[in-house]
Design a protein around this motif. Structure first.
Motif, mmCIF file in Angstrom:
data_model
loop_
_atom_site.group_PDB
_atom_site.id
_atom_site.type_symbol
_atom_site.label_atom_id
_atom_site.label_comp_id
_atom_site.label_asym_id
_atom_site.label_seq_id
_atom_site.Cartn_x
_atom_site.Cartn_y
_atom_site.Cartn_z
ATOM 1 N N HIS A 115 0.816 -1.216 0.000
ATOM 2 C CA HIS A 115 0.000 0.000 0.000
ATOM 3 C C HIS A 115 0.849 1.265 0.000
ATOM 4 C CE1 HIS A 115 0.906 0.926 4.230
ATOM 5 N NE2 HIS A 115 0.774 -0.380 4.470
ATOM 6 N N SER B 119 -3.737 -1.838 3.751
ATOM 7 C CA SER B 119 -3.754 -2.693 2.567
ATOM 8 C C SER B 119 -5.177 -2.926 2.078
ATOM 9 C CB SER B 119 -3.075 -4.029 2.872
ATOM 10 O OG SER B 119 -3.735 -4.700 3.937
ATOM 11 N N ALA C 65 -1.469 -9.202 1.501
ATOM 12 C CA ALA C 65 -1.632 -7.746 1.554
ATOM 13 C C ALA C 65 -1.325 -7.259 2.967
ATOM 14 C CB ALA C 65 -3.052 -7.356 1.147
#
Length: 281
Positions: A35, A43, A62
């Protein structure tokens, strides 16, 4: 959730220096979604249209980097070295090699990792990521419009400033929803230590940005690279991606018209298809 939809796992993992929160879904070749920065960034909010779509084809990881989301606060010793954190995460999850997909700050981590640990990166995909050098046609005497809004939101994370933040990230203002602004505001309010830690880096004598030291090493990147940029990005100008794609040997660029800093959100379907096709070759 139907039987065909990927199963999501919301997890924490203890790394040598940090407890890191991450989302995992799907099976197959590992794809790590990295991110961007900004107060309240996570994320899940940065890649909300992508996690499920990509998990239909890959094992998606993530993480929230230290200093964001539900992960521990970053620190001056190792927490600001996101490459080290990423490698520790891959080691802990027994992932020898992964495709890295990074937005903005996440793209910086992806580039840095590709240079320092080329054997750990199978594919490199970035969106709206700064190049590790000073640009010729970008603002040289201060932050871009988008960065100015982001820095102000860190200092004053009000609902109004969070709304301005998501608006400056998008070309299509219908994407800058109240729900997205509220999610960012809620995440920021939940971790005042993250906000204070970010703001603390601007006190005292400015330190050199380590990323700029990689300018001469970008040409060494060997992973197949896809550089995506919104033509209307008000945070990181398009010039950055043009610089990168002219220097990385095995690279290509996709420029999306009517697109701001969040290609993965504004053009989600096309973005997910590009990523899937690029990794599958």
């Amino acid at each position: 959730m139907t039987a065909q939809e990927p199963r999501y796992s919301d997890r924490f993992i203890d790394l040598p220096n940090f407890r890191v929160h991450y989302i995992e879904a799907g099976t197959g070749h590992p794809v790590v979604l990295l991110h961007g920065a900004g107060p309240g960034a996570t994320s899940s909010t940065n890649f909300s249209p992508s996690i499920g779509a990509l998990a239909e084809h890959f094992r998606v990881i993530a993480p929230d980097m230290p200093g964001w989301g539900e992960s521990d606060t970053q620190n001056d010793d190792t927490g600001r070295d996101h490459t080290a954190v990423l490698i520790a995460l891959l080691d802990a999850l027994d992932i020898p090699r992964a495709a890295l997909v990074g937005n903005s700050m996440g793209g910086i981590t992806a580039f840095s990792t590709s240079i320092a640990h080329p054997d750990r990166v199978s594919h490199l995909i970035t969106m709206g990521t700064p190049a590790p050098t000073v640009m010729s046609f970008s603002p040289g005497n201060g932050p871009t419009e988008g960065m100015a809004v982001l820095l102000h939101a860190y200092r004053e994370p009000t609902a109004e400033n969070m709304k301005r933040l998501v608006q400056v990230m998008c070309f299509d203002q219908s994407m800058a929803t109240d729900e997205l602004a509220q999610a960012r505001a809620k995440a920021a309010e939940a971790r005042p230590d993250h906000l204070a830690n970010w703001n603390s880096q601007f006190t005292g004598t400015p330190a050199p940005w380590p990323y700029l030291q990689l300018a001469d090493k970008v040409r060494s990147i060997t992973a197949p690279t896809l550089v995506i940029h919104g033509r209307d990005d008000r945070v990181v100008p398009l010039e950055n991606s043009l610089h990168l794609v002219t220097r990385i040997p095995n690279s290509r660029a996709i420029v999306l018209n009517r697109c701001g800093h969040w290609a993965q959100i504004e053009h989600a379907a096309e973005f997910n298809q590009l990523v899937t096709s690029f990794i599958n070759g």
